[in-house]
Scaffold this motif. Structure first.
Motif, PDB file in Angstrom:
ATOM      1  N   LYS A   1       0.827  -1.215   0.000  1.00  0.00           N
ATOM      2  CA  LYS A   1       0.000   0.000   0.000  1.00  0.00           C
ATOM      3  C   LYS A   1       0.861   1.266   0.000  1.00  0.00           C
ATOM      4  N   ALA A   2       1.967   1.248   0.716  1.00  0.00           N
ATOM      5  CA  ALA A   2       2.809   2.439   0.846  1.00  0.00           C
ATOM      6  C   ALA A   2       3.354   2.921  -0.492  1.00  0.00           C
ATOM      7  N   GLU A   3       3.413   2.031  -1.482  1.00  0.00           N
ATOM      8  CA  GLU A   3       3.951   2.400  -2.795  1.00  0.00           C
ATOM      9  C   GLU A   3       2.856   2.698  -3.826  1.00  0.00           C
ATOM     10  N   MET A   4       1.593   2.684  -3.405  1.00  0.00           N
ATOM     11  CA  MET A   4       0.490   2.842  -4.361  1.00  0.00           C
ATOM     12  C   MET A   4       0.132   4.291  -4.673  1.00  0.00           C
ATOM     13  N   GLU A   5       0.624   5.226  -3.864  1.00  0.00           N
ATOM     14  CA  GLU A   5       0.340   6.650  -4.072  1.00  0.00           C
ATOM     15  C   GLU A   5      -1.168   6.904  -4.177  1.00  0.00           C
ATOM     16  N   LEU A   6      -1.905   6.361  -3.222  1.00  0.00           N
ATOM     17  CA  LEU A   6      -3.358   6.475  -3.245  1.00  0.00           C
ATOM     18  C   LEU A   6      -3.812   7.867  -2.822  1.00  0.00           C
ATOM     19  N   GLY A   7      -4.715   8.422  -3.607  1.00  0.00           N
ATOM     20  CA  GLY A   7      -5.302   9.717  -3.314  1.00  0.00           C
ATOM     21  C   GLY A   7      -6.720   9.727  -3.831  1.00  0.00           C
ATOM     22  N   TYR A   8      -7.314  10.902  -3.883  1.00  0.00           N
ATOM     23  CA  TYR A   8      -8.696  10.980  -4.362  1.00  0.00           C
ATOM     24  C   TYR A   8      -8.760  10.540  -5.828  1.00  0.00           C
ATOM     25  N   ARG A   9      -9.372   9.400  -6.049  1.00  0.00           N
ATOM     26  CA  ARG A   9      -9.583   8.805  -7.376  1.00  0.00           C
ATOM     27  C   ARG A   9      -8.279   8.642  -8.164  1.00  0.00           C
ATOM     28  N   LYS A  10      -7.215   8.302  -7.453  1.00  0.00           N
ATOM     29  CA  LYS A  10      -5.951   8.104  -8.161  1.00  0.00           C
ATOM     30  C   LYS A  10      -5.095   7.061  -7.454  1.00  0.00           C
ATOM     31  N   SER A  11      -4.200   6.476  -8.222  1.00  0.00           N
ATOM     32  CA  SER A  11      -3.217   5.534  -7.707  1.00  0.00           C
ATOM     33  C   SER A  11      -2.044   5.498  -8.670  1.00  0.00           C
ATOM     34  N   VAL A  12      -0.960   4.880  -8.247  1.00  0.00           N
ATOM     35  CA  VAL A  12       0.219   4.776  -9.105  1.00  0.00           C
ATOM     36  C   VAL A  12      -0.069   3.952 -10.355  1.00  0.00           C
ATOM     37  N   PHE A  13      -1.058   3.066 -10.278  1.00  0.00           N
ATOM     38  CA  PHE A  13      -1.355   2.184 -11.404  1.00  0.00           C
ATOM     39  C   PHE A  13      -1.921   2.932 -12.608  1.00  0.00           C
ATOM     40  N   ARG A  14      -2.410   4.140 -12.380  1.00  0.00           N
ATOM     41  CA  ARG A  14      -2.933   4.932 -13.492  1.00  0.00           C
ATOM     42  C   ARG A  14      -1.812   5.513 -14.347  1.00  0.00           C
ATOM     43  N   GLN A  15      -0.564   5.449 -13.833  1.00  0.00           N
ATOM     44  CA  GLN A  15       0.553   6.016 -14.577  1.00  0.00           C
ATOM     45  C   GLN A  15       1.564   4.985 -15.066  1.00  0.00           C
ATOM     46  N   ASP A  16       1.719   3.860 -14.364  1.00  0.00           N
ATOM     47  CA  ASP A  16       2.887   3.027 -14.654  1.00  0.00           C
ATOM     48  C   ASP A  16       2.631   1.792 -15.514  1.00  0.00           C
ATOM     49  N   GLY A  17       1.390   1.524 -15.896  1.00  0.00           N
ATOM     50  CA  GLY A  17       1.127   0.427 -16.819  1.00  0.00           C
ATOM     51  C   GLY A  17       1.033  -0.952 -16.199  1.00  0.00           C
ATOM     52  N   ARG A  18       1.280  -1.076 -14.884  1.00  0.00           N
ATOM     53  CA  ARG A  18       1.147  -2.387 -14.257  1.00  0.00           C
ATOM     54  C   ARG A  18      -0.324  -2.783 -14.162  1.00  0.00           C
ATOM     55  N   ILE A  19      -0.590  -4.063 -14.393  1.00  0.00           N
ATOM     56  CA  ILE A  19      -1.947  -4.584 -14.355  1.00  0.00           C
ATOM     57  C   ILE A  19      -2.187  -5.238 -12.997  1.00  0.00           C
ATOM     58  N   ILE A  20      -3.259  -4.841 -12.335  1.00  0.00           N
ATOM     59  CA  ILE A  20      -3.601  -5.400 -11.033  1.00  0.00           C
ATOM     60  C   ILE A  20      -4.197  -6.790 -11.236  1.00  0.00           C
ATOM     61  N   LEU A  21      -3.556  -7.798 -10.645  1.00  0.00           N
ATOM     62  CA  LEU A  21      -4.012  -9.189 -10.749  1.00  0.00           C
ATOM     63  C   LEU A  21      -4.916  -9.561  -9.585  1.00  0.00           C
ATOM     64  N   GLY A  22      -4.613  -9.046  -8.432  1.00  0.00           N
ATOM     65  CA  GLY A  22      -5.386  -9.357  -7.238  1.00  0.00           C
ATOM     66  C   GLY A  22      -5.073  -8.373  -6.137  1.00  0.00           C
ATOM     67  N   VAL A  23      -5.976  -8.286  -5.179  1.00  0.00           N
ATOM     68  CA  VAL A  23      -5.850  -7.295  -4.112  1.00  0.00           C
ATOM     69  C   VAL A  23      -6.029  -7.985  -2.760  1.00  0.00           C
ATOM     70  N   THR A  24      -5.126  -7.709  -1.839  1.00  0.00           N
ATOM     71  CA  THR A  24      -5.255  -8.213  -0.473  1.00  0.00           C
ATOM     72  C   THR A  24      -5.894  -7.139   0.388  1.00  0.00           C
ATOM     73  N   LEU A  25      -6.990  -7.497   1.035  1.00  0.00           N
ATOM     74  CA  LEU A  25      -7.744  -6.573   1.873  1.00  0.00           C
ATOM     75  C   LEU A  25      -7.697  -7.046   3.316  1.00  0.00           C
ATOM     76  N   ARG A  26      -7.527  -6.109   4.240  1.00  0.00           N
ATOM     77  CA  ARG A  26      -7.597  -6.456   5.661  1.00  0.00           C
ATOM     78  C   ARG A  26      -8.867  -5.848   6.250  1.00  0.00           C
ATOM     79  N   LEU A  27      -9.750  -6.704   6.694  1.00  0.00           N
ATOM     80  CA  LEU A  27     -11.005  -6.285   7.310  1.00  0.00           C
ATOM     81  C   LEU A  27     -10.918  -6.549   8.813  1.00  0.00           C
ATOM     82  N   GLN A  28     -12.016  -6.380   9.498  1.00  0.00           N
ATOM     83  CA  GLN A  28     -12.024  -6.598  10.945  1.00  0.00           C
ATOM     84  C   GLN A  28     -13.224  -7.445  11.322  1.00  0.00           C
TER      85      GLN A  28
END
Length: 312
Positions: A168-195
């Motif tokens: 997560k620390a490398e994703m550059e997450l902000g309002y409607r944005k992430s690093v993936f919108r710039q670097d061309g990497r394709i998201i294969l899967g996402v790990t989520l931590r719930l409670q």
């Protein structure tokens, strides 16, 4: 072999389906868009790697598509290959309060799974009609929550087929944005931590938010969700309503009479209709309020190119 015969051969080997000249209107929630060159339903990481390799070797343009919920496709379509991460790429795996979700799993399905396991954290995302891959790509959110609140990491593939784990620390997450919108990497899967939570309380909150969504948003008509990003210090829907633009239309594209933040397709709206209406809304809001609105949906294809006529 011609171009698509090579693609067909790879798809047969990988046991995945492919359609040619497939209308994108069939794969976007806006129900707008001309045909793509080829539409491939990705079923495994290896399938994706092999097709990316073919696209690279043959210089085919390609785009990744999930549920098509934040997309406005050009009337002329898209000349390249659409890599569809959908139900064939949508497994969910649980490890305690952590879920690993393949990119094609929808937020609605993940939310229902979390509810069944009495896991809290997905309630605000339950009504967003997108996949988890697309949601992370744009850091989707609603009702005060967003993907950034629950994501731990993402498994990604670069255009050359290399797989990496992105924290997560490398994703550059902000309002409607992430690093993936710039670097061309394709998201294969996402790990989520719930409670861990109470099934009854989670269900009550989820039902309440889904009820608010149904009451306030024009879910009965095709759209791409919120049409404009939230400007700093205000809300797009408030500004558009303030300018008296509810119900304004171009062709079958209309500013929703129910929620001014949505442009909806009332029949056979085209990409051209939507963009012309959005330009009118942006110009009017700027002139009357001083706020500059920006489109939220991603436009794919060339919206300036005329649609092909049947038989052309």
């Amino acid at each position: 072999m011609n171009d698509w015969q090579e693609l067909a051969a790879v798809c047969r080997t990988c046991n995945c389906s492919v359609q040619y000249a497939e209308p994108l209107r069939n794969h976007t929630t806006f129900r707008i868009g001309g045909a793509c060159g080829a539409f491939v339903n990705i079923n495994t990481e290896e399938t994706l790697r092999r097709i990316l390799g073919l696209c690279r070797d043959r210089n085919y343009p390609y785009l990744v598509l999930g549920n098509g919920s934040n997309i406005l496709a050009a009337d002329s379509g898209y000349a390249g290959v659409i890599l569809h991460l959908g139900k064939d790429f949508s497994r969910i795996q649980q490890d305690g309060d952590t879920l690993y979700c393949e990119a094609g799993a929808t937020l609605g399905r993940i939310s229902r799974y979390a509810l069944e396991q009495s896991l809290t954290g997905m309630e605000c995302l339950a009504g967003i009609p997108g996949t988890v891959g697309g949601a992370l790509y744009m850091n989707a959110g609603a009702y005060g929550g967003e993907m950034a609140d629950i994501v731990v990491s993402a498994r990604c593939m670069s255009p050359d087929g290399m797989i990496t784990e992105v924290p997560k620390a490398e994703m550059e997450l902000g309002y409607r944005k992430s690093v993936f919108r710039q670097d061309g990497r394709i998201i294969l899967g996402v790990t989520l931590r719930l409670q861990k939570g109470s099934y009854g309380e989670i269900k009550a909150e989820m039902d309440s938010l889904l009820g608010k969504r149904r009451a306030k948003q024009p879910l009965e008509l095709p759209s791409a969700g919120s049409t404009f990003q939230r400007p700093v210090g205000n809300y797009a829907s408030f500004l558009i309503d303030q300018c008296g633009l509810k119900g304004a239309s171009v062709g079958d594209a209309q500013v929703s009479k129910k929620h001014a933040g949505f442009v909806v397709n009332t029949g056979k709206a085209t990409c051209h209709d939507v963009l012309e209406l959005c330009d009118y809304v942006k110009q009017t809001v700027l002139e009357k309020t001083g706020y500059q609105l920006e489109l939220e949906p991603v436009v794919i294809g060339d919206p300036g190119k005329p649609a092909e006529q049947p038989g052309s």
